[in-house]
Design a protein around this motif. Structure first.
Motif, short mmCIF file in Angstrom:
data_model
loop_
_atom_site.label_atom_id
_atom_site.label_comp_id
_atom_site.label_asym_id
_atom_site.label_seq_id
_atom_site.Cartn_x
_atom_site.Cartn_y
_atom_site.Cartn_z
N THR A 7 0.84 -1.19 0.00
CA THR A 7 0.00 0.00 0.00
C THR A 7 0.88 1.24 0.00
O THR A 7 1.78 1.38 0.83
N TYR A 8 0.61 2.15 -0.94
CA TYR A 8 1.34 3.40 -1.04
C TYR A 8 0.41 4.55 -0.66
O TYR A 8 -0.68 4.69 -1.24
N TYR A 56 3.52 7.70 -8.84
CA TYR A 56 3.50 7.70 -7.39
C TYR A 56 4.30 8.86 -6.83
O TYR A 56 3.91 9.51 -5.86
N LEU A 57 5.46 9.14 -7.44
CA LEU A 57 6.30 10.25 -6.99
C LEU A 57 5.56 11.57 -7.14
O LEU A 57 5.58 12.43 -6.24
N ASN A 204 14.63 16.92 -2.58
CA ASN A 204 13.76 17.12 -1.41
C ASN A 204 12.38 16.49 -1.54
O ASN A 204 11.50 16.73 -0.73
N LEU A 205 12.18 15.67 -2.57
CA LEU A 205 10.88 15.02 -2.74
C LEU A 205 10.71 13.83 -1.81
O LEU A 205 11.68 13.14 -1.48
N VAL A 206 9.47 13.57 -1.45
CA VAL A 206 9.13 12.36 -0.69
C VAL A 206 9.20 11.18 -1.66
O VAL A 206 8.61 11.24 -2.75
N ARG A 207 9.94 10.14 -1.30
CA ARG A 207 10.06 8.95 -2.14
C ARG A 207 9.13 7.86 -1.59
O ARG A 207 9.42 7.27 -0.54
#
Length: 285
Positions: A7-8, A56-57, A204-207
């Motif tokens: 689950t993402y 997703y990114l 700085n992105l959420v992975r």
């Protein structure tokens, strides 16, 4: 065997990927016979994986109201890949400074590209701040001041809608032959060509990382018997539900996405997965 669920959590969205045995995940069902995928099938699967990862990114980091930008060079100019990379570095360095003054990080994903007629440009998605149109135009025009014709505009800006994340991801990751520009790429060396086929993003992105769970076979079977139950505050997006078999691994799969309820209405109805007998998608194991 238990089934595996990843689950993402992606801001306003939740993506669920499930791998299981058999057609409905019921007790006694067996894994399908594996086959050797053709190069074309593997290429299609690898491209699908790239698109999914990029989607997703994007969903995890950008929202409706952010912006899709194209930075252009004057018609007839042909800066090489090193010049374009250098210009992007200068541009983003200045943009980070401007965002920092506002107390906001500058976030982006981009792709440098050659157009159908050989014109280089840069596409990128970034988070919006006040007066963003002017900030971007002034900064880019300053970056390529030695090339521009005064009075002309070399920036296109369009609003981004999170419902279009899939299309943005497909565009960013598309191979040159899908855009009809492979001929223009041949004008550049092999290493330069890689620059125009690569998707990059700010550090700085959420992975997104999945939360993994394992369940017993009877839990999987309930998806087909009772339907997919949405999480509280979410609804299942019907057009995202995909179920089939990975012929390379023999495992079956179920994919679906949920979105937050924002209109105050109930979207809590369960959706039963519909098995696609002729679905030919190949999932990478």
């Amino acid at each position: 065997m238990a089934y595996i669920q990843d689950t993402y959590y992606l801001g306003d969205y939740i993506a669920t990927e499930i791998k299981f045995i058999g057609r409905n995940g019921a007790k006694g069902e067996r894994r399908a016979k594996k086959i050797k995928a053709t190069p074309e099938q593997m290429a299609r699967q690898n491209q699908w994986t790239r698109e999914k990862k990029e989607k997703y990114l994007i969903l995890a980091n950008f929202r409706t109201g952010d912006i899709w930008v194209t930075l252009k060079y004057p018609r007839g100019t042909r800066p090489d890949a090193e010049r374009i990379k250098r210009d992007w570095k200068v541009f983003t360095t200045e943009m980070r400074k401007l965002y920092k003054k506002l107390g906001i990080p500058f976030k982006w994903v981009n792709r440098m590209e050659i157009g159908r007629f050989g014109g280089p440009h840069i596409h990128f998605l970034c988070n919006r701040v006040d007066n963003i149109d002017t900030l971007i135009k002034d900064t880019w025009h300053k970056t390529i001041a030695d090339l521009i014709v005064p009075g002309k505009n070399y920036v296109n800006i369009a609003p981004y809608d999170s419902d279009g994340a899939k299309e943005v991801a497909e565009y960013l990751t598309a191979k040159p032959d899908k855009k009809g520009i492979e001929g223009q790429l041949n004008l550049f060396g092999e290493e330069e060509q890689k620059v125009f086929c690569k998707v990059s993003s700010s550090r700085n992105l959420v992975r997104p990382e999945p939360k993994r769970k394992k369940y017993a076979h009877w839990t999987m079977a309930r998806f087909f018997k009772d339907g997919i139950k949405p999480d509280k505050g979410y609804y299942v997006m019907p057009n995202t539900v995909k179920v089939g078999v990975n012929k390379c691994t023999g495992y079956s799969y179920l994919y679906y996405m949920q979105r937050t309820i924002s209109d105050g209405k109930s979207h809590g109805n369960r959706i039963k997965p519909q098995w696609e007998a002729d679905y030919t998608h190949y999932e990478k194991s």
